[in-house]
Scaffold this active site. Structure first.
Site, mmCIF file in Angstrom:
data_model
loop_
_atom_site.group_PDB
_atom_site.id
_atom_site.type_symbol
_atom_site.label_atom_id
_atom_site.label_comp_id
_atom_site.label_asym_id
_atom_site.label_seq_id
_atom_site.Cartn_x
_atom_site.Cartn_y
_atom_site.Cartn_z
ATOM 1 N N CYS A 133 0.809 -1.226 0.000
ATOM 2 C CA CYS A 133 0.000 0.000 0.000
ATOM 3 C C CYS A 133 0.845 1.279 0.000
ATOM 4 O O CYS A 133 0.542 2.240 -0.710
ATOM 5 C CB CYS A 133 -0.943 -0.001 1.197
ATOM 6 S SG CYS A 133 -0.190 -0.610 2.703
ATOM 7 N N HIS A 247 -3.158 6.113 4.883
ATOM 8 C CA HIS A 247 -1.704 6.238 5.075
ATOM 9 C C HIS A 247 -1.258 7.621 4.547
ATOM 10 O O HIS A 247 -1.694 8.044 3.474
ATOM 11 C CB HIS A 247 -0.957 5.180 4.261
ATOM 12 C CG HIS A 247 -1.013 3.786 4.832
ATOM 13 N ND1 HIS A 247 -1.752 3.435 5.942
ATOM 14 C CD2 HIS A 247 -0.371 2.643 4.433
ATOM 15 C CE1 HIS A 247 -1.577 2.139 6.185
ATOM 16 N NE2 HIS A 247 -0.754 1.643 5.290
HETATM 17 P P1 NAP Z 1 -7.311 -9.552 7.921
HETATM 18 O O1 NAP Z 1 -8.307 -8.473 8.133
HETATM 19 O O2 NAP Z 1 -6.642 -10.145 9.101
HETATM 20 O O3 NAP Z 1 -8.011 -10.720 7.062
HETATM 21 C C1 NAP Z 1 -7.357 -11.918 6.727
HETATM 22 C C2 NAP Z 1 -8.203 -12.711 5.733
HETATM 23 O O4 NAP Z 1 -7.467 -13.865 5.296
HETATM 24 C C3 NAP Z 1 -9.499 -13.247 6.348
HETATM 25 O O5 NAP Z 1 -10.499 -13.281 5.376
HETATM 26 C C4 NAP Z 1 -9.093 -14.667 6.748
HETATM 27 O O6 NAP Z 1 -10.194 -15.550 6.818
HETATM 28 C C5 NAP Z 1 -8.237 -15.039 5.572
HETATM 29 N N1 NAP Z 1 -7.355 -16.152 5.898
HETATM 30 C C6 NAP Z 1 -6.423 -16.197 6.855
HETATM 31 N N2 NAP Z 1 -5.824 -17.414 6.873
HETATM 32 C C7 NAP Z 1 -6.402 -18.139 5.901
HETATM 33 C C8 NAP Z 1 -6.231 -19.467 5.408
HETATM 34 N N3 NAP Z 1 -5.324 -20.296 5.928
HETATM 35 N N4 NAP Z 1 -7.008 -19.874 4.378
HETATM 36 C C9 NAP Z 1 -7.929 -19.050 3.832
HETATM 37 N N5 NAP Z 1 -8.142 -17.779 4.264
HETATM 38 C C10 NAP Z 1 -7.384 -17.337 5.271
HETATM 39 O O7 NAP Z 1 -6.119 -9.073 6.989
HETATM 40 P P2 NAP Z 1 -6.159 -8.022 5.767
HETATM 41 O O8 NAP Z 1 -5.801 -6.686 6.259
HETATM 42 O O9 NAP Z 1 -7.417 -8.195 4.977
HETATM 43 O O10 NAP Z 1 -4.887 -8.516 4.951
HETATM 44 C C11 NAP Z 1 -4.802 -9.785 4.382
HETATM 45 C C12 NAP Z 1 -3.520 -9.879 3.569
HETATM 46 O O11 NAP Z 1 -3.594 -8.970 2.482
HETATM 47 C C13 NAP Z 1 -2.254 -9.502 4.344
HETATM 48 O O12 NAP Z 1 -1.718 -10.591 5.051
HETATM 49 C C14 NAP Z 1 -1.360 -9.014 3.256
HETATM 50 O O13 NAP Z 1 -0.654 -10.086 2.682
HETATM 51 C C15 NAP Z 1 -2.326 -8.425 2.248
HETATM 52 N N6 NAP Z 1 -2.383 -6.952 2.394
HETATM 53 C C16 NAP Z 1 -1.852 -6.225 1.426
HETATM 54 C C17 NAP Z 1 -1.858 -4.875 1.524
HETATM 55 C C18 NAP Z 1 -1.182 -4.075 0.495
HETATM 56 O O14 NAP Z 1 -0.417 -3.246 0.895
HETATM 57 N N7 NAP Z 1 -1.461 -4.266 -0.774
HETATM 58 C C19 NAP Z 1 -2.419 -4.215 2.587
HETATM 59 C C20 NAP Z 1 -2.965 -4.971 3.589
HETATM 60 C C21 NAP Z 1 -2.952 -6.355 3.457
HETATM 61 P P3 NAP Z 1 -10.854 -16.040 8.219
HETATM 62 O O15 NAP Z 1 -12.005 -15.095 8.460
HETATM 63 O O16 NAP Z 1 -11.322 -17.399 7.900
HETATM 64 O O17 NAP Z 1 -9.822 -15.973 9.263
HETATM 65 O O1 3JN Z 2 1.099 -2.454 7.660
HETATM 66 C C1 3JN Z 2 0.701 -1.876 6.649
HETATM 67 O O2 3JN Z 2 0.273 -0.717 6.682
HETATM 68 C C2 3JN Z 2 0.716 -2.574 5.345
HETATM 69 C C3 3JN Z 2 0.896 -4.035 5.521
HETATM 70 C C4 3JN Z 2 0.875 -4.882 4.522
HETATM 71 C C5 3JN Z 2 1.097 -6.289 4.754
HETATM 72 C C6 3JN Z 2 0.715 -6.860 5.959
HETATM 73 C C7 3JN Z 2 0.957 -8.202 6.210
HETATM 74 C C8 3JN Z 2 1.579 -8.987 5.273
HETATM 75 C C9 3JN Z 2 1.690 -7.081 3.777
HETATM 76 C C10 3JN Z 2 2.015 -6.492 2.449
HETATM 77 O O3 3JN Z 2 1.101 -6.243 1.698
HETATM 78 O O4 3JN Z 2 3.183 -6.275 2.142
HETATM 79 C C11 3JN Z 2 1.953 -8.422 4.057
HETATM 80 C C12 3JN Z 2 2.635 -9.306 3.080
HETATM 81 O O5 3JN Z 2 1.946 -9.818 2.205
HETATM 82 O O6 3JN Z 2 3.836 -9.497 3.192
#
Ligand code: NAP
Ligand code: 3JN
Length: 342
Positions: A133, A247
């Protein structure tokens, strides 16, 4: 445009929920939406276009069984590492929000306002990566400036909202604020952050690496170079602040040539999905509270350095769950569909 079957992996999470909202808002041509999560959430319901849809368990075979054409992944790096290849094998294009594939030379890392042409490389592995992000909003603001002045180096300090760390991290901030007003903040727990986040600022996001930078900081360094196809020097300090959503970034940009603040403002004004809010006389500049639920990146405080003619400072703010994750992923999906329909 033809309608496609779309899976949202991590549909119950902060990013997944936003993905479904954005798909609905842009009227993405969804034939069937399949929300997927872990067994913990299987059977729960999510809403899409006024309909309640049951969440299914993510399995290796689900993409084939549901005839998925686009799979939006945001359930963490290890989930993508294991399941994305099954989705690609079943014929879907994976748009992955995690860091797992971002630096794979065969996987395009795309911000549609900056390098949409890279999407064509999706066929290598069937995967397109969505950047971090903090990188997305920064490169969106750098692109129009790079086109005119040539970016050489970037020094950035981020002010990142708690939603970047997921739903439970947002709850941690809210609980600590409630505890503060109940005079029991000293008993409050912190699990998602290394310290109390309420009424605090933490100069650490993710783990420290051997070079003294955090993983989040190195993501900004490496991803910026890959997206902009340029060996830009980047130095980042990533900081968590007690904000729920949005952010902010203080960005200092070093150019190959001298820069003029008015010309830079004009370039940003014409930049794709950029909104310039820059009226110091009226205390008008971007702030997290004004970007929530917005799909643009907001830029203000544009000014020349006091000492160097080729250096500019600016303040860049965006909704991290939208611009920094869901909106970028959906824009990639839109472009992919456009390209595949040609
Ligand atoms: P979150 O609110 O904690 O949600 C996690 C999601 O993943 C929930 O739907 C969870 O389902 C699911 N999940 C976890 N473990 C799983 C498994 N083993 N199998 C299937 N589903 C599973 O987290 P979030 O903020 O949405 O972020 C999720 C991911 O997106 C992060 O870890 C990161 O890699 C990525 N992300 C990317 C950005 C970016 O900068 N582009 C920003 C934030 C996040 P349940 O309800 O079943 O637990
Ligand atoms: O902390 C933030 O503001 C952004 C976090 C992103 C994030 C959180 C957990 C795992 C990432 C990401 O998108 O880089 C990951 C990951 O996929 O490594």
């Amino acid at each position: 445009m033809r309608r496609v079957n779309v899976a949202v992996v991590g549909a119950t999470g902060a990013v997944g929920e936003e993905m479904m909202r954005v798909l609905e808002e842009v009227d993405f041509p969804v034939a069937k939406l399949v929300p997927l999560a872990s067994p913990r959430s299987a059977g729960k319901e999510v809403e899409f276009k006024g309909e309640k849809i049951k969440v299914k368990e993510l399995t290796e075979s689900i993409f084939d069984e549901e005839d998925i054409e686009i799979a939006l992944f945001s359930a963490g790096g290890s989930v993508s590492a294991h399941y994305a290849p099954f989705a690609a094998e079943a014929g879907a294009v994976v748009i992955d929000n995690t860091s797992h594939f971002r630096m794979d030379p065969e996987v395009p890392l795309v911000v549609p306002e900056v390098n949409p042409e890279d999407i064509a490389a999706w066929r290598n592995k069937g995967i397109i990566a969505n950047p971090n992000c903090s990188t997305i909003q920064m490169v969106q603001a750098l692109k129009p400036l790079d086109d005119i002045f040539g970016v050489k180096r970037v020094d950035v300090a981020t002010y990142q909202a708690t939603s970047g760390a997921g739903k439970s991290a947002m709850e941690e901030l809210v609980t600590q604020m409630k505890d503060f007003f109940a005079f029991k903040l000293d008993e409050s727990e912190h699990k998602k952050f290394p310290h109390q986040i309420a009424l605090n600022v933490i100069p650490q996001i993710d783990k420290f690496m051997d070079n003294g930078y955090t993983k989040e900081e190195m993501k900004m360094v490496n991803e910026t170079k890959k997206i902009m196809h340029k060996n830009i020097e980047v130095s980042a300090t990533c900081v968590r602040v007690p904000v729920l959503r949005g952010h902010s970034e203080a960005v200092t940009v070093w150019f190959e040539q001298d820069v003029n603040a008015d010309a830079a403002r004009e370039a940003l004004y014409n930049g794709k999905n950029i909104v310039v809010v820059d009226n110091p006389a009226k205390s008008e500049y971007p702030m997290p509270i004004m970007v929530v639920d917005k799909d643009e990146t907001f830029v203000g405080r544009i000014r020349k350095d006091l000492y160097r003619d080729n250096v500019l400072h600016m303040w860049v703010v965006a909704d991290n769950l939208r611009v920094g994750a869901a909106t970028n992923a959906v824009r990639i999906a839109q472009k992919w569909l456009e390209m595949e329909s040609e």
